[in-house]
Design an enzyme around this catalytic site. Sequence first.
Site, PDB file in Angstrom:
ATOM      1  N   ASP A 157      27.971  14.189   0.794  1.00  0.00           N
ATOM      2  CA  ASP A 157      27.841  15.628   1.043  1.00  0.00           C
ATOM      3  C   ASP A 157      27.491  15.953   2.491  1.00  0.00           C
ATOM      4  O   ASP A 157      26.794  16.927   2.768  1.00  0.00           O
ATOM      5  CB  ASP A 157      26.795  16.268   0.092  1.00  0.00           C
ATOM      6  N   LYS A 192      32.230  15.862   5.152  1.00  0.00           N
ATOM      7  CA  LYS A 192      33.392  15.065   5.582  1.00  0.00           C
ATOM      8  C   LYS A 192      34.692  15.839   5.415  1.00  0.00           C
ATOM      9  O   LYS A 192      35.612  15.693   6.204  1.00  0.00           O
ATOM     10  CB  LYS A 192      33.488  13.765   4.750  1.00  0.00           C
ATOM     11  N   GLY A 212      33.563  15.625  -3.992  1.00  0.00           N
ATOM     12  CA  GLY A 212      33.867  17.057  -3.939  1.00  0.00           C
ATOM     13  C   GLY A 212      33.918  17.451  -2.485  1.00  0.00           C
ATOM     14  O   GLY A 212      32.889  17.638  -1.858  1.00  0.00           O
ATOM     15  N   HIS A 213      35.122  17.504  -1.919  1.00  0.00           N
ATOM     16  CA  HIS A 213      35.254  17.805  -0.486  1.00  0.00           C
ATOM     17  C   HIS A 213      35.720  19.236  -0.299  1.00  0.00           C
ATOM     18  O   HIS A 213      36.812  19.603  -0.719  1.00  0.00           O
ATOM     19  CB  HIS A 213      36.253  16.831   0.165  1.00  0.00           C
ATOM     20  N   GLN A 262      31.879   9.986  -0.815  1.00  0.00           N
ATOM     21  CA  GLN A 262      30.460   9.649  -0.932  1.00  0.00           C
ATOM     22  C   GLN A 262      29.902   9.270   0.454  1.00  0.00           C
ATOM     23  O   GLN A 262      30.505   9.604   1.455  1.00  0.00           O
ATOM     24  CB  GLN A 262      30.195   8.532  -1.952  1.00  0.00           C
TER      25      GLN A 262
HETATM   26  P1  IMP Z   1      28.888   8.030  -9.737  1.00  0.00           P
HETATM   27  O1  IMP Z   1      29.637   7.869  -8.446  1.00  0.00           O
HETATM   28  O2  IMP Z   1      29.343   9.191 -10.562  1.00  0.00           O
HETATM   29  O3  IMP Z   1      28.832   6.752 -10.519  1.00  0.00           O
HETATM   30  O4  IMP Z   1      27.354   8.382  -9.353  1.00  0.00           O
HETATM   31  C1  IMP Z   1      26.498   7.454  -8.703  1.00  0.00           C
HETATM   32  C2  IMP Z   1      25.573   8.149  -7.700  1.00  0.00           C
HETATM   33  O5  IMP Z   1      26.352   8.602  -6.603  1.00  0.00           O
HETATM   34  C3  IMP Z   1      24.871   9.389  -8.264  1.00  0.00           C
HETATM   35  O6  IMP Z   1      23.602   9.508  -7.644  1.00  0.00           O
HETATM   36  C4  IMP Z   1      25.749  10.533  -7.797  1.00  0.00           C
HETATM   37  O7  IMP Z   1      25.053  11.750  -7.693  1.00  0.00           O
HETATM   38  C5  IMP Z   1      26.169  10.011  -6.428  1.00  0.00           C
HETATM   39  N1  IMP Z   1      27.461  10.556  -5.985  1.00  0.00           N
HETATM   40  C6  IMP Z   1      28.685  10.232  -6.434  1.00  0.00           C
HETATM   41  N2  IMP Z   1      29.631  10.920  -5.775  1.00  0.00           N
HETATM   42  C7  IMP Z   1      28.994  11.672  -4.874  1.00  0.00           C
HETATM   43  C8  IMP Z   1      29.441  12.567  -3.857  1.00  0.00           C
HETATM   44  O8  IMP Z   1      30.642  12.800  -3.640  1.00  0.00           O
HETATM   45  N3  IMP Z   1      28.457  13.162  -3.116  1.00  0.00           N
HETATM   46  C9  IMP Z   1      27.141  12.882  -3.292  1.00  0.00           C
HETATM   47  N4  IMP Z   1      26.693  12.045  -4.215  1.00  0.00           N
HETATM   48  C10 IMP Z   1      27.602  11.440  -4.996  1.00  0.00           C
END
Ligand code: IMP
Length: 420
Positions: free
Chosen positions: A13, A16, A40-41, A220
């Site tokens: 977040d 990017k 989520g971009h 991420q």
């Molecule tokens: P997962 O990727 O859904 O398995 O989540 C694993 C961890 O990564 C959790 O803490 C999510 O909130 C975090 N996470 C996954 N995708 C994002 C992102 O795009 N932005 C911020 N945090 C993320």
Amino acid sequence: MDTLSIIGSQWGDEGKGKIADLLSENADWVVRFNGGPNAGHTVVDDKGEFKFHHLPSASLRENCNVLLGPGMVINPEGLLEEMDQLQEQRDLIPNIYVAARAHIITPYHPILEILEKSKDKVGTTGRGIGPTYQDKASRNGFRILDILEADFETRFHDRLNKIKSIWDNPDSLEKLDLERFMKVVSKLKEILRSHKVVNSSPLINNAIDEGQTVIFEGAQGSLLDIDFGTYPYVTSSNPTIGGIGTGAGVSPTKVKRRIGVVKAYTTRVGKGPMPTEDTEELGKRLREKGDEYGATTGRPRRCGPLDLVGVKFTTKLNDFNEIALTKLDVLTGLDKIKVATHYEINGEKITELPPSTNDLSKCKPKYVTLTGWNEDITNASKVSDLPTSARDYISFIESELEATVSIISVGKKRAETLFV
Ligand code: IMP
């Protein structure tokens, strides 16, 4: 010709999407190399806001080719919805290519995530990301090229029956709408035939060798990396520079401009230690002013001052040679701005991010306090338009990271950006 990577330096977040959209104006290719619809971009153009989950943020650029790389995990229904939205809202059919080797998220993956209680334990997004990478690593996954095969449905049912036979709670898998899934898969198959399923590594390497401009867009952030992040509170892929090698099939040595995206403060969604988290006034203020709510799940993000210990670690890890500093405008109005430069555990100075999550949760951030500014900076068009204290804030970050800030974002819109 240029090769660039845009990688998050914190817990995701960082903004990017905006940077990838801006830099893709004249790009030939933008490649996503990790993750899936957990991302989520958000991109804001003159027609408003668009949130991407699978598609690279350059998908609003009609002349750019976009590739969903082999390191990604793709939810067929989610991808089709995103493409439909783009067509409905913007009348755009992006020039999409999908890597034959990318894995697919099937309906049982999010269910397995629920049964493993990963949302409670890690705070995952619930999109089936972990179980899909789990199947990939245990060599039980399905790839995009599998859905093109005639025996896909039979193989899928065999796999599901195998899971039911070993899973404690097979009833939960009975409710799956498999008919719908197969319909979605055949629609995707049709669309992909026309949009090309590709052998991405030679394709992108050739594009680079021919002098085309290629951007690698990370999803991420580096501190969520499965290997180098704050394990186990991480995602299941490599959002770091090494992910370009494994997730796009291109050697990271080919990437010339390695841009680390650093938000001017820190946020995190989900569980896990965050040394600079502020649950009081400052944290709330940053959340409201910075609109810090998850683009995928809507969850409020945890907020606090910039943590340079983490960013120094990821700057070295990724060998960033440029920094894009985002959301600087959110700090406007603060009299004093704190920045963590190191931690302490029981009076001992800690300068490196510890590999143990337990140790990290004991770390007390130690701050340097800088002077804030009150002037509206969203209309600045060059760095010299910024108040002195904002420029001092940027210089302090540069000297701590030993890297140059080349892009400064002072608002959501494309125009609200300063190139140094
Ligand atoms: P997962 O990727 O859904 O398995 O989540 C694993 C961890 O990564 C959790 O803490 C999510 O909130 C975090 N996470 C996954 N995708 C994002 C992102 O795009 N932005 C911020 N945090 C993320």
